[in-house]
Write a protein that holds these residues in place. Structure first.
Motif, short mmCIF file in Angstrom:
data_model
loop_
_atom_site.label_atom_id
_atom_site.label_comp_id
_atom_site.label_asym_id
_atom_site.label_seq_id
_atom_site.Cartn_x
_atom_site.Cartn_y
_atom_site.Cartn_z
N GLY A 55 -28.88 -42.87 82.02
CA GLY A 55 -29.19 -41.53 81.54
C GLY A 55 -30.48 -41.57 80.74
N PRO A 56 -30.80 -40.48 80.05
CA PRO A 56 -32.03 -40.43 79.27
C PRO A 56 -32.07 -41.46 78.15
CG PRO A 56 -31.18 -38.22 79.65
CD PRO A 56 -30.11 -39.17 80.09
N ARG A 58 -27.76 -31.00 73.84
CA ARG A 58 -28.11 -29.79 74.58
C ARG A 58 -29.28 -30.04 75.53
NH1 ARG A 58 -27.36 -24.66 70.38
NH2 ARG A 58 -25.15 -25.08 69.96
N LEU A 59 -30.25 -30.81 75.09
CA LEU A 59 -31.37 -31.15 75.98
C LEU A 59 -30.88 -31.97 77.18
CD1 LEU A 59 -34.21 -32.14 73.49
CD2 LEU A 59 -33.84 -29.94 74.58
N ILE A 60 -30.00 -32.92 76.91
CA ILE A 60 -29.48 -33.76 77.99
C ILE A 60 -28.63 -32.93 78.95
CG2 ILE A 60 -27.97 -35.72 78.51
CD1 ILE A 60 -29.00 -37.03 75.93
N GLU A 61 -27.87 -31.98 78.42
CA GLU A 61 -27.10 -31.08 79.28
C GLU A 61 -28.02 -30.25 80.17
OE1 GLU A 61 -24.68 -28.85 76.59
OE2 GLU A 61 -23.41 -30.57 76.10
N ALA A 62 -29.12 -29.75 79.60
CA ALA A 62 -30.08 -28.99 80.40
C ALA A 62 -30.67 -29.86 81.50
CB ALA A 62 -31.20 -28.45 79.49
N TYR A 63 -30.95 -31.12 81.18
CA TYR A 63 -31.44 -32.06 82.19
C TYR A 63 -30.40 -32.25 83.29
CZ TYR A 63 -32.45 -36.69 84.17
OH TYR A 63 -32.66 -37.74 85.02
N GLY A 64 -29.13 -32.39 82.89
CA GLY A 64 -28.06 -32.54 83.87
C GLY A 64 -27.91 -31.32 84.78
N ARG A 111 -36.38 -30.38 84.20
CA ARG A 111 -37.23 -31.57 84.26
C ARG A 111 -38.01 -31.77 82.97
NH1 ARG A 111 -34.40 -34.05 86.89
NH2 ARG A 111 -35.98 -35.57 87.49
N VAL A 112 -38.22 -30.68 82.24
CA VAL A 112 -38.79 -30.73 80.89
C VAL A 112 -37.98 -29.73 80.07
CG1 VAL A 112 -40.81 -30.37 79.44
CG2 VAL A 112 -41.10 -31.28 81.75
N ALA A 113 -37.33 -30.20 79.01
CA ALA A 113 -36.51 -29.31 78.17
C ALA A 113 -37.00 -29.43 76.73
CB ALA A 113 -35.04 -29.70 78.26
N ALA A 122 -38.59 -35.62 82.08
CA ALA A 122 -38.10 -36.39 83.22
C ALA A 122 -39.16 -37.37 83.69
CB ALA A 122 -37.69 -35.46 84.36
N ARG A 123 -38.73 -38.43 84.33
CA ARG A 123 -39.58 -39.56 84.71
C ARG A 123 -40.84 -39.14 85.47
NH1 ARG A 123 -39.41 -44.80 85.02
NH2 ARG A 123 -40.58 -45.88 86.62
N GLU A 124 -40.73 -38.17 86.37
CA GLU A 124 -41.89 -37.84 87.20
C GLU A 124 -43.06 -37.28 86.40
OE1 GLU A 124 -39.05 -34.24 87.87
OE2 GLU A 124 -38.88 -36.40 87.49
N HIS A 125 -42.80 -36.92 85.13
CA HIS A 125 -43.87 -36.37 84.30
C HIS A 125 -44.37 -37.37 83.25
CE1 HIS A 125 -43.24 -32.58 86.22
NE2 HIS A 125 -41.99 -32.49 85.78
#
Length: 197
Positions: free
Chosen positions: A8-9, A113-119, A123-125, A140-143
């Motif tokens: 996870g993150p 909450r940020l991790i939930e938004a990622y889930g 991709r950016v929260a 997220a990794r791609e950024h």
């Protein structure tokens, strides 16, 4: 502590500054008997991040439960710390939550909450307070590469975020956290009178 791949993150705590207006490095400040650097690591871990990295510079620190990343270029500003931290993330790390050591009212719930938004696909929260984007921030990794490229001086991730508003998912956090920071002795006195949550 060695870095392994993350499912996870990860968490990234920027803690390299000298605290010039405060007169001492913020990472080593204590509130309620706990150093800010330890509090920041605990907040990221309790919020669901792993591993947690701490970027250090002005003051050498050892932190239980985190990997310390030295930033020899810390004098150039927060951007160099963000670049150092992103470069040190374990291979395959899917995302990172970036927090600042001088904001002790950020809570594990805000990180969750940020991790939930990622889930849910963000991709950016970015944590928001009364509609205003502040910290922490999930990327997220791609950024990672683009964020590192844009991180110069004291801007951190802000330059990238402002250039790509279409990527940003705002995550309201005012009911569970506050982005108040400690920059001056007066700020520290205010925090001492009203301890963090």
């Amino acid at each position: 502590m060695t870095l392994r791949g993350a499912d996870g993150p990860a968490g990234l705590l920027l803690a390299a500054g000298a605290g010039s207006r405060l007169g001492r490095p913020k990472a080593l400040l204590e509130l309620d008997g706990e150093r800010l650097v330890d509090r920041g690591v605990r907040t990221l871990r309790d919020g669901g991040c792993g591993p947690v990295l701490v970027v250090a510079g002005a003051a050498p620190v050892e932190v239980i439960g985190a990997v310390v990343v030295p930033n020899p270029g810390w004098r150039t500003g927060m951007g160099s710390s963000l670049r150092a931290g992103l470069a040190a993330l374990p291979p395959g790390c899917p995302a990172v939550v970036v927090a600042l050591v001088d904001q002790p009212r950020i809570t594990p719930e805000a990180v969750r909450r940020l991790i939930e938004a990622y889930g849910e696909g963000a991709r950016v929260a970015v944590a928001t307070y009364a509609g205003r984007p502040r910290n922490p921030v999930l990327i997220a990794r791609e950024h990672f590469a683009a964020v590192a490229e844009a991180a110069r001086g004291d801007a951190g991730a802000r330059t990238f975020l402002r250039a790509h508003p279409e990527l940003v998912t705002p995550v309201p956090c005012a009911d569970v956290a506050a982005p108040d920071d400690i920059d001056t002795p007066a700020d520290l006195e205010a925090f001492t009178r009203r301890p963090p949550r």
